[in-house]
Design a protein around this motif. Structure first.
Motif, PDB file in Angstrom:
ATOM      1  N   ARG A  22     -36.349  21.930  20.334  1.00 53.62           N
ATOM      2  CA  ARG A  22     -36.720  23.172  21.350  1.00 53.62           C
ATOM      3  C   ARG A  22     -37.755  22.649  22.294  1.00 53.62           C
ATOM      4  O   ARG A  22     -37.952  23.217  23.536  1.00 53.62           O
ATOM      5  N   VAL A  23     -38.885  21.916  21.776  1.00 52.01           N
ATOM      6  CA  VAL A  23     -40.054  21.641  22.486  1.00 52.01           C
ATOM      7  C   VAL A  23     -39.764  20.351  23.113  1.00 52.01           C
ATOM      8  O   VAL A  23     -40.625  19.639  24.067  1.00 52.01           O
ATOM      9  N   GLY A  24     -38.580  19.538  22.939  1.00 49.70           N
ATOM     10  CA  GLY A  24     -38.413  18.207  23.830  1.00 49.70           C
ATOM     11  C   GLY A  24     -38.433  17.019  22.921  1.00 49.70           C
ATOM     12  O   GLY A  24     -38.302  15.987  23.383  1.00 49.70           O
ATOM     13  N   VAL A  25     -38.524  17.288  21.639  1.00 52.94           N
ATOM     14  CA  VAL A  25     -38.803  16.010  20.896  1.00 52.94           C
ATOM     15  C   VAL A  25     -37.419  15.519  20.685  1.00 52.94           C
ATOM     16  O   VAL A  25     -36.592  16.067  20.192  1.00 52.94           O
ATOM     17  N   LYS A  26     -37.388  13.979  20.631  1.00 52.15           N
ATOM     18  CA  LYS A  26     -36.089  13.493  20.568  1.00 52.15           C
ATOM     19  C   LYS A  26     -36.391  12.057  19.558  1.00 52.15           C
ATOM     20  O   LYS A  26     -37.496  11.621  19.361  1.00 52.15           O
ATOM     21  N   GLY A  27     -35.055  11.864  18.824  1.00 48.81           N
ATOM     22  CA  GLY A  27     -35.171  10.680  17.768  1.00 48.81           C
ATOM     23  C   GLY A  27     -35.744  11.112  16.613  1.00 48.81           C
ATOM     24  O   GLY A  27     -36.587  10.399  16.015  1.00 48.81           O
ATOM     25  N   LEU A  28     -35.597  12.387  16.298  1.00 47.14           N
ATOM     26  CA  LEU A  28     -36.220  12.992  14.912  1.00 47.14           C
ATOM     27  C   LEU A  28     -35.482  12.553  13.781  1.00 47.14           C
ATOM     28  O   LEU A  28     -34.312  12.217  13.813  1.00 47.14           O
TER      29      LEU A  28
END
Length: 314
Positions: A86-92
């Motif tokens: 939701r805060v924009g983190v990608k590649g988790l």
């Protein structure tokens, strides 16, 4: 006695998880279980870790206290993954661990005390050759080390290892939690590290670390533990905000418009309502266009509230 003769002590909290757990088992001991709490604050540690050398940072986390099911562990992981997205983190990715798996295996084979510490120290180096040269259950531990990796092949490899009953229970917990997470959110990338326990000293069950592809350090970590003096079953997760900030995409600069001195304040108000970032001229400028460029604006406003691109005007 002068003030210089007084000995004063100041305590700095290294972690907020145990404080929150203490509150849950004292002030909130009569609250319906499970109780869900969140928190945020600054912490200070004497030493950082290899992945996260920072000693002072902000923690943001949540705890689920009063439940001991795989569903509780899965809920924490799923909330963490959703919050990061939701805060924009990608590649988790989420690395699942069973910090008590190796201790259970060593205990079942009578490896205790200093011998167990030496075994653990060698294993922490993740050197398969060095582990294989140890005595006792070295072969089984080496198989656990080799089983680390993507969730599906790792769980399959762990199930093939002939483990004692107590150690097998930790593998079963990993399997149960991973299935629940995958069923609820197939987008979550799961991996397994069956032998890791550094930094998870007080954890009693499935634990996890969150990482972001290409970003140094852990985004967060958590897992199952015993809360308070009563040892109530609990699980939770802490986000490390310094890593969170490094994980976010670069902010997109807003459209910046110069509002020359003398225009009605309503012009700026209407432009802000349209999504513009306004920079008001605070004194008359001989060349409004040059002043707009100097202040880093891409557009300039007219008296009618319309905007003109500085580059086009040039």
């Amino acid at each position: 006695m002068c003030s210089s003769d007084l000995q004063r002590m100041m305590a700095l909290r290294p972690d907020m998880t145990l404080q929150v757990a203490r509150i849950a088992t004292t002030r909130l001991k009569k609250a319906p279980r499970p109780v869900r709490l969140s928190y945020a604050g600054e912490v200070m540690r004497v030493m950082g870790s290899q992945l996260s050398p920072e000693r002072e940072f902000t923690q943001v986390g949540f705890e689920l206290i009063g439940a001991e099911t795989p569903e509780a562990d899965a809920e924490v992981i799923l909330i963490a993954a959703e919050a990061a997205r939701r805060v924009g983190v990608k590649g988790l990715s989420v690395d699942l661990m069973a910090p008590n798996l190796v201790p259970a295996l060593l205990s079942a084979h009578g490896v205790e005390g200093d011998e167990a510490k030496a075994f653990r120290a060698t294993l922490d180096g993740k050197d398969a050759d060095a582990v294989g040269k140890l005595g006792g259950p070295a072969k089984l531990v080496a198989q656990l080390l080799a089983a680390s990796g993507p969730i599906a092949p790792s769980i399959a490899a762990l199930e093939r290892i002939d483990l004692p009953i107590d150690a097998r229970a930790h593998v079963d917990s990993l399997k149960a939690v991973s299935r629940l997470v995958q069923a609820a959110d197939p987008q979550v990338t799961l991996t397994v590290d069956a032998v890791e326990n550094r930094g998870f000293a007080y954890h009693t069950g499935v634990s996890f670390s969150l990482f972001v592809r290409g970003v140094r350090g852990e985004l967060g970590r958590g897992g199952r533990y015993r809360a308070g003096e009563v040892g109530e079953g609990a699980t939770g997760l802490t986000f490390y905000m310094d890593t969170m900030i490094r994980s976010l995409p670069a902010a997109v600069a807003g459209r910046k418009v110069f509002v020359p001195h003398g225009l009605s304040p309503d012009v700026g108000k209407r432009l802000r309502e349209q999504g513009w970032v306004t920079v008001a001229g605070l004194a008359a400028a001989a060349d409004a266009m040059a002043e707009a460029r100097r202040l880093g604006c891409s557009h300039i406003a007219g008296a009618d509230g319309n905007t003109k691109s500085i580059e086009r005007a040039a």
